[in-house]
Design a protein around this motif. Structure first.
Motif, short mmCIF file in Angstrom:
data_model
loop_
_atom_site.label_atom_id
_atom_site.label_comp_id
_atom_site.label_asym_id
_atom_site.label_seq_id
_atom_site.Cartn_x
_atom_site.Cartn_y
_atom_site.Cartn_z
N LEU A 1 0.82 -1.21 0.00
CA LEU A 1 0.00 0.00 0.00
C LEU A 1 0.85 1.26 0.00
N CYS A 2 2.09 1.16 0.48
CA CYS A 2 2.98 2.32 0.50
C CYS A 2 4.11 2.15 -0.51
N ASN A 3 3.88 1.32 -1.52
CA ASN A 3 4.90 1.08 -2.53
C ASN A 3 6.20 0.60 -1.88
N PHE A 4 6.07 -0.11 -0.76
CA PHE A 4 7.20 -0.65 -0.02
C PHE A 4 8.19 0.44 0.42
N THR A 5 7.68 1.64 0.71
CA THR A 5 8.53 2.77 1.07
C THR A 5 7.98 3.50 2.29
N SER A 6 8.86 3.76 3.25
CA SER A 6 8.53 4.59 4.41
C SER A 6 9.61 5.66 4.55
N VAL A 7 9.28 6.73 5.26
CA VAL A 7 10.23 7.83 5.46
C VAL A 7 10.44 8.03 6.97
N VAL A 8 11.64 8.49 7.34
CA VAL A 8 11.96 8.89 8.70
C VAL A 8 12.71 10.21 8.62
N VAL A 9 12.44 11.11 9.59
CA VAL A 9 12.99 12.47 9.52
C VAL A 9 13.60 12.85 10.87
N PHE A 10 14.88 13.24 10.85
CA PHE A 10 15.55 13.78 12.03
C PHE A 10 15.55 15.29 11.88
N ALA A 11 14.96 15.99 12.84
CA ALA A 11 14.84 17.45 12.80
C ALA A 11 15.85 18.08 13.76
N GLY B 1 6.69 7.94 8.51
CA GLY B 1 5.48 7.24 8.11
C GLY B 1 5.61 6.67 6.72
N MET B 2 4.50 6.22 6.21
CA MET B 2 4.48 5.56 4.91
C MET B 2 4.33 6.56 3.77
N PHE B 3 4.98 6.24 2.67
CA PHE B 3 4.75 6.95 1.41
C PHE B 3 3.44 6.42 0.87
N GLU B 4 2.49 7.31 0.63
CA GLU B 4 1.18 6.90 0.12
C GLU B 4 1.04 7.42 -1.31
N PRO B 5 1.12 6.53 -2.31
CA PRO B 5 1.12 6.96 -3.71
C PRO B 5 -0.08 7.83 -4.10
N ARG B 6 -1.23 7.62 -3.47
CA ARG B 6 -2.41 8.43 -3.82
C ARG B 6 -2.34 9.83 -3.21
N ARG B 7 -1.48 10.00 -2.22
CA ARG B 7 -1.42 11.26 -1.49
C ARG B 7 -0.12 12.04 -1.70
N HIS B 8 0.99 11.32 -1.92
CA HIS B 8 2.31 11.95 -1.99
C HIS B 8 2.90 11.86 -3.39
N VAL B 9 3.58 12.91 -3.78
CA VAL B 9 4.26 12.95 -5.08
C VAL B 9 5.52 12.08 -5.05
N ASP B 10 6.26 12.15 -3.92
CA ASP B 10 7.50 11.40 -3.78
C ASP B 10 7.82 11.26 -2.30
N ALA B 11 8.96 10.64 -1.99
CA ALA B 11 9.34 10.42 -0.59
C ALA B 11 9.55 11.74 0.15
N GLU C 1 4.77 14.21 7.00
CA GLU C 1 4.89 13.48 8.27
C GLU C 1 5.54 14.36 9.34
N LEU C 2 6.56 15.12 8.98
CA LEU C 2 7.20 16.02 9.95
C LEU C 2 6.20 17.05 10.45
N VAL D 1 13.45 5.61 3.72
CA VAL D 1 14.14 6.75 3.11
C VAL D 1 14.36 7.77 4.23
N PRO D 2 15.65 7.93 4.67
CA PRO D 2 15.94 8.82 5.79
C PRO D 2 16.23 10.25 5.33
N PHE D 3 15.75 11.21 6.14
CA PHE D 3 15.95 12.63 5.85
C PHE D 3 16.47 13.35 7.09
N LEU D 4 17.20 14.42 6.85
CA LEU D 4 17.58 15.39 7.87
C LEU D 4 16.97 16.71 7.46
N VAL D 5 16.33 17.41 8.39
CA VAL D 5 15.88 18.77 8.14
C VAL D 5 16.56 19.66 9.17
N VAL D 6 17.16 20.74 8.71
CA VAL D 6 17.86 21.68 9.57
C VAL D 6 17.06 22.98 9.64
#
Length: 189
Positions: free
Chosen positions: A28-38, A66-76, A83-84, A114-119
């Motif tokens: 359902l999430c195209n086998f993709t989830s995201v995590v974000v360190f702020a 959270g999950m990447f939702e193809p119907r809701r999100h353009v990309d990761a 999610e942040l 798919v891990p992200f850092l936001v500064v």
């Protein structure tokens, strides 16, 4: 397809044999989830969350994700920003994707994190509402020392611990964290 799978192959140096294993994944999430360190460079602190973890059946420290939702999100990246905002009440900032292809969740999963850092994200006065199934408390202003203590004391699930460590390395590369000297100061074993 998530769920049980079986296969055959050669395991190490042993003779060819049939093995069975359980492979998980979320189509359902195209086998993709995201995590974000702020991270906030002005205060040298981070924003973490505490949320109910059904597997552990208790509140755990974590990061937004959270999950990447193809119907809701353009990309990761779009999923990560939403999610942040939804889970930590933050928006904007400078974003870094910490792995271009994502990281396998574990050896028995088709999912990739798919891990992200936001500064220097900013607090959003009107963030997106949390999902009805979520019970999240936001902690802004957490020191890096405290975040690392939680990683090494096993208070974070593996995806949150992973992105925390990856983010610290990226912060070192950006000159916002000096690495070994700061790790010594953080009390890392």
């Amino acid at each position: 397809r998530g769920g049980p799978s079986s296969g055959s192959g050669t395991l190490g140096r042993s003779k060819r044999r049939t093995v069975r294993w359980h492979v998980t994944g979320s189509p359902l999430c195209n086998f993709t989830s995201v995590v974000v360190f702020a991270y906030d460079s002005r205060s040298r602190t981070c924003s973490l969350i505490r949320e109910y973890a059904p597997g552990a059946d208790k509140m755990l420290c974590s990061v937004a994700g959270g999950m990447f939702e193809p119907r809701r999100h353009v990309d990761a990246m779009h999923a990560a920003r939403e999610e942040l905002n939804e889970e930590a009440g933050l928006q904007g900032g400078t974003w870094y994707q910490l792995s271009q292809r994502g990281v396998p969740k574990d050896k028995y999963s088709k999912d990739r994190l798919v891990p992200f850092l936001v500064v220097d994200g900013n607090i959003d006065p009107t963030p997106r509402p949390q999902d009805p199934s979520e019970n999240i408390k936001v902690e802004h202003g957490v020191t890096l020392q405290e975040a690392m203590r939680r990683v090494f004391d096993g208070e974070m699930p593996a995806p949150a611990a992973m992105v925390t460590l990856m983010a610290l390395e990226k912060l070192r590369q950006l000159g916002l964290f000096s690495g070994a000297a700061d790790f010594m100061h953080l009390g890392v074993p």
